[in-house]
Each structure stands twice: as C-alpha cells, then as structure tokens.
Design a protein around this motif. Sequence first.
Motif, PDB file in Angstrom:
ATOM      1  N   HIS A 180      10.698  44.753  31.486  1.00  0.00           N
ATOM      2  CA  HIS A 180      10.523  43.367  31.892  1.00  0.00           C
ATOM      3  C   HIS A 180       9.061  43.135  32.273  1.00  0.00           C
ATOM      4  O   HIS A 180       8.271  44.072  32.405  1.00  0.00           O
ATOM      5  N   ALA A 181       8.755  41.867  32.492  1.00  0.00           N
ATOM      6  CA  ALA A 181       7.432  41.494  32.993  1.00  0.00           C
ATOM      7  C   ALA A 181       7.577  40.173  33.727  1.00  0.00           C
ATOM      8  O   ALA A 181       8.611  39.514  33.631  1.00  0.00           O
ATOM      9  N   LEU A 182       6.560  39.828  34.452  1.00  0.00           N
ATOM     10  CA  LEU A 182       6.606  38.594  35.244  1.00  0.00           C
ATOM     11  C   LEU A 182       5.491  37.672  34.785  1.00  0.00           C
ATOM     12  O   LEU A 182       4.334  38.086  34.689  1.00  0.00           O
ATOM     13  N   GLU A 183       5.862  36.450  34.496  1.00  0.00           N
ATOM     14  CA  GLU A 183       4.851  35.468  34.106  1.00  0.00           C
ATOM     15  C   GLU A 183       4.978  34.245  34.999  1.00  0.00           C
ATOM     16  O   GLU A 183       6.070  33.736  35.233  1.00  0.00           O
ATOM     17  N   VAL A 184       3.832  33.799  35.496  1.00  0.00           N
ATOM     18  CA  VAL A 184       3.788  32.608  36.346  1.00  0.00           C
ATOM     19  C   VAL A 184       2.969  31.564  35.607  1.00  0.00           C
ATOM     20  O   VAL A 184       1.789  31.781  35.308  1.00  0.00           O
ATOM     21  N   GLU A 185       3.609  30.442  35.315  1.00  0.00           N
ATOM     22  CA  GLU A 185       2.962  29.451  34.465  1.00  0.00           C
ATOM     23  C   GLU A 185       3.115  28.065  35.062  1.00  0.00           C
ATOM     24  O   GLU A 185       4.207  27.652  35.448  1.00  0.00           O
ATOM     25  N   GLN A 232       0.555  24.186  36.133  1.00  0.00           N
ATOM     26  CA  GLN A 232      -0.684  23.558  36.603  1.00  0.00           C
ATOM     27  C   GLN A 232      -1.890  24.056  35.810  1.00  0.00           C
ATOM     28  O   GLN A 232      -2.957  24.309  36.358  1.00  0.00           O
ATOM     29  N   GLY A 233      -1.685  24.232  34.516  1.00  0.00           N
ATOM     30  CA  GLY A 233      -2.786  24.608  33.643  1.00  0.00           C
ATOM     31  C   GLY A 233      -3.155  26.069  33.661  1.00  0.00           C
ATOM     32  O   GLY A 233      -4.130  26.466  33.031  1.00  0.00           O
ATOM     33  N   SER A 234      -2.382  26.872  34.357  1.00  0.00           N
ATOM     34  CA  SER A 234      -2.698  28.292  34.378  1.00  0.00           C
ATOM     35  C   SER A 234      -1.489  29.105  33.939  1.00  0.00           C
ATOM     36  O   SER A 234      -0.345  28.656  33.992  1.00  0.00           O
ATOM     37  N   GLU A 235      -1.776  30.301  33.505  1.00  0.00           N
ATOM     38  CA  GLU A 235      -0.732  31.180  32.996  1.00  0.00           C
ATOM     39  C   GLU A 235      -1.135  32.600  33.345  1.00  0.00           C
ATOM     40  O   GLU A 235      -2.202  33.049  32.965  1.00  0.00           O
ATOM     41  N   ASN A 236      -0.296  33.277  34.091  1.00  0.00           N
ATOM     42  CA  ASN A 236      -0.619  34.638  34.490  1.00  0.00           C
ATOM     43  C   ASN A 236       0.561  35.550  34.195  1.00  0.00           C
ATOM     44  O   ASN A 236       1.680  35.285  34.615  1.00  0.00           O
ATOM     45  N   ARG A 237       0.274  36.628  33.506  1.00  0.00           N
ATOM     46  CA  ARG A 237       1.339  37.543  33.107  1.00  0.00           C
ATOM     47  C   ARG A 237       1.038  38.920  33.677  1.00  0.00           C
ATOM     48  O   ARG A 237      -0.087  39.399  33.608  1.00  0.00           O
ATOM     49  N   SER A 238       2.070  39.511  34.218  1.00  0.00           N
ATOM     50  CA  SER A 238       1.907  40.874  34.720  1.00  0.00           C
ATOM     51  C   SER A 238       1.955  41.837  33.539  1.00  0.00           C
ATOM     52  O   SER A 238       2.282  41.459  32.419  1.00  0.00           O
ATOM     53  N   SER A 239       1.651  43.083  33.788  1.00  0.00           N
ATOM     54  CA  SER A 239       1.850  44.088  32.763  1.00  0.00           C
ATOM     55  C   SER A 239       3.352  44.338  32.614  1.00  0.00           C
ATOM     56  O   SER A 239       4.141  43.968  33.469  1.00  0.00           O
ATOM     57  N   THR A 240       3.710  44.953  31.529  1.00  0.00           N
ATOM     58  CA  THR A 240       5.122  45.248  31.285  1.00  0.00           C
ATOM     59  C   THR A 240       5.580  46.354  32.224  1.00  0.00           C
ATOM     60  O   THR A 240       4.883  47.344  32.429  1.00  0.00           O
ATOM     61  N   VAL A 241       6.757  46.132  32.810  1.00  0.00           N
ATOM     62  CA  VAL A 241       7.274  47.081  33.794  1.00  0.00           C
ATOM     63  C   VAL A 241       8.461  47.831  33.206  1.00  0.00           C
ATOM     64  O   VAL A 241       9.437  47.221  32.755  1.00  0.00           O
ATOM     65  N   SER A 242       8.402  49.138  33.216  1.00  0.00           N
ATOM     66  CA  SER A 242       9.527  49.947  32.760  1.00  0.00           C
ATOM     67  C   SER A 242      10.610  49.952  33.826  1.00  0.00           C
ATOM     68  O   SER A 242      10.324  49.703  35.001  1.00  0.00           O
ATOM     69  N   PRO A 243      11.863  50.244  33.436  1.00  0.00           N
ATOM     70  CA  PRO A 243      12.940  50.313  34.429  1.00  0.00           C
ATOM     71  C   PRO A 243      12.600  51.270  35.560  1.00  0.00           C
ATOM     72  O   PRO A 243      12.104  52.378  35.330  1.00  0.00           O
ATOM     73  N   GLY A 244      12.811  50.822  36.765  1.00  0.00           N
ATOM     74  CA  GLY A 244      12.544  51.659  37.931  1.00  0.00           C
ATOM     75  C   GLY A 244      11.119  51.584  38.438  1.00  0.00           C
ATOM     76  O   GLY A 244      10.812  52.104  39.506  1.00  0.00           O
TER      77      GLY A 244
END
Length: 168
Positions: free
Chosen positions: A87-92, A94-106
């Motif tokens: 999985h990964a986390l993306e916050v989008e 107000q004109g911005s978009e930030n994505r975390s790196s991909t996270v492996s289980p655990g």
Amino acid sequence: MTEPRTRALLAVSATALAGLLAACGGGGGGGSSSPATTPPPAQKSTAPAGATRVTADLADFRITLSRQTYAPGTYTFVATNTGHHEHALEVEGQGSENRSSTVSPGRSTTLTVTLKDGKYQIYCPIDGHKDLGMKTQITVAGAPVNTSGTTPTAPASPAPSTSPGNGY
Ligand SMILES: [Cu+2]
C-alpha cells in the motif's frame, strides 16, 4: 556616461520595490487572472520539528486515520501497512499532491505534508485500492496550528506510547 552603475542600481531597487508591492497586494479573492503561483515543493522526507503526527492505518482495503479534524499546518502521516498487500498513502487537494513511498505489509513509512484550508482526499494510489475502499476525505479548517507559541486548545493525549490501537 559616467554613472551607468548608479542608474542600474536605481532601476534594480525600483524593480525590487515593485515586486514587494505586488507581493503584498495579493490579499483579494483569488481571481483567475492572477499570475501562476508555484506550489511549495513539499518533498522533504525529514519531518520538521513542528509537524503534528497522524497515524494512518493501511489495511486491506481501508485507511484509518488517528485524527479527524485538521487545522492548517504541517502534518507527518505515519502510515503503517497492516494488510497483506503493498500500500501507499497519497494526500491530494488544494493544488498539491503528495505520495508516500510504497509500504510492504508490516512496514511503515512517513509522509509530511502542509495542509491548507479546504478539502483533501487521502487514498491508496496502488492498483485499484482506492476503489476498493482505501480512500477517505478530510477537511482542513480553523486557526493555523501554532507550532512555536502557546496552543490555546491542547487536546489531552492519554499516553505518549507509540503502540497503535488504543481501544478506540
Ligand atoms: Cu493499497
């Protein structure tokens, strides 16, 4: 022809003044004719000292945030993958978009973003996880988070332990 330098200096300072004035005058209601403002490059992976920590639980297939209300400010999302898929986390928003790196289980990762007034979508950008339910929305509103001064309303945190799942 003896003082071209003075002229240049005068011209430069006049330009600087004009720039300052222009910068100060932008308080109105954001029209469509305003010059393009470049969004801040929030790409730093190191969490600033004043950031508010928020834990994000990335399950199959659901995102659970430790916080529901947000004031404008800087937040460090600590995303932990409790599922069996990447999985990964993306916050989008107000004109911005930030994505975390991909996270492996655990595993877990962090994503630091600066939130402004308005709505943001928080979701998993991997495969079709967003449509499977890994999405949520937050609304940022209220007074900016004062990171250095006194905080008028400090929510009482029961324990500074880092273990997740405090019997919500
Ligand atoms: Cu996912």
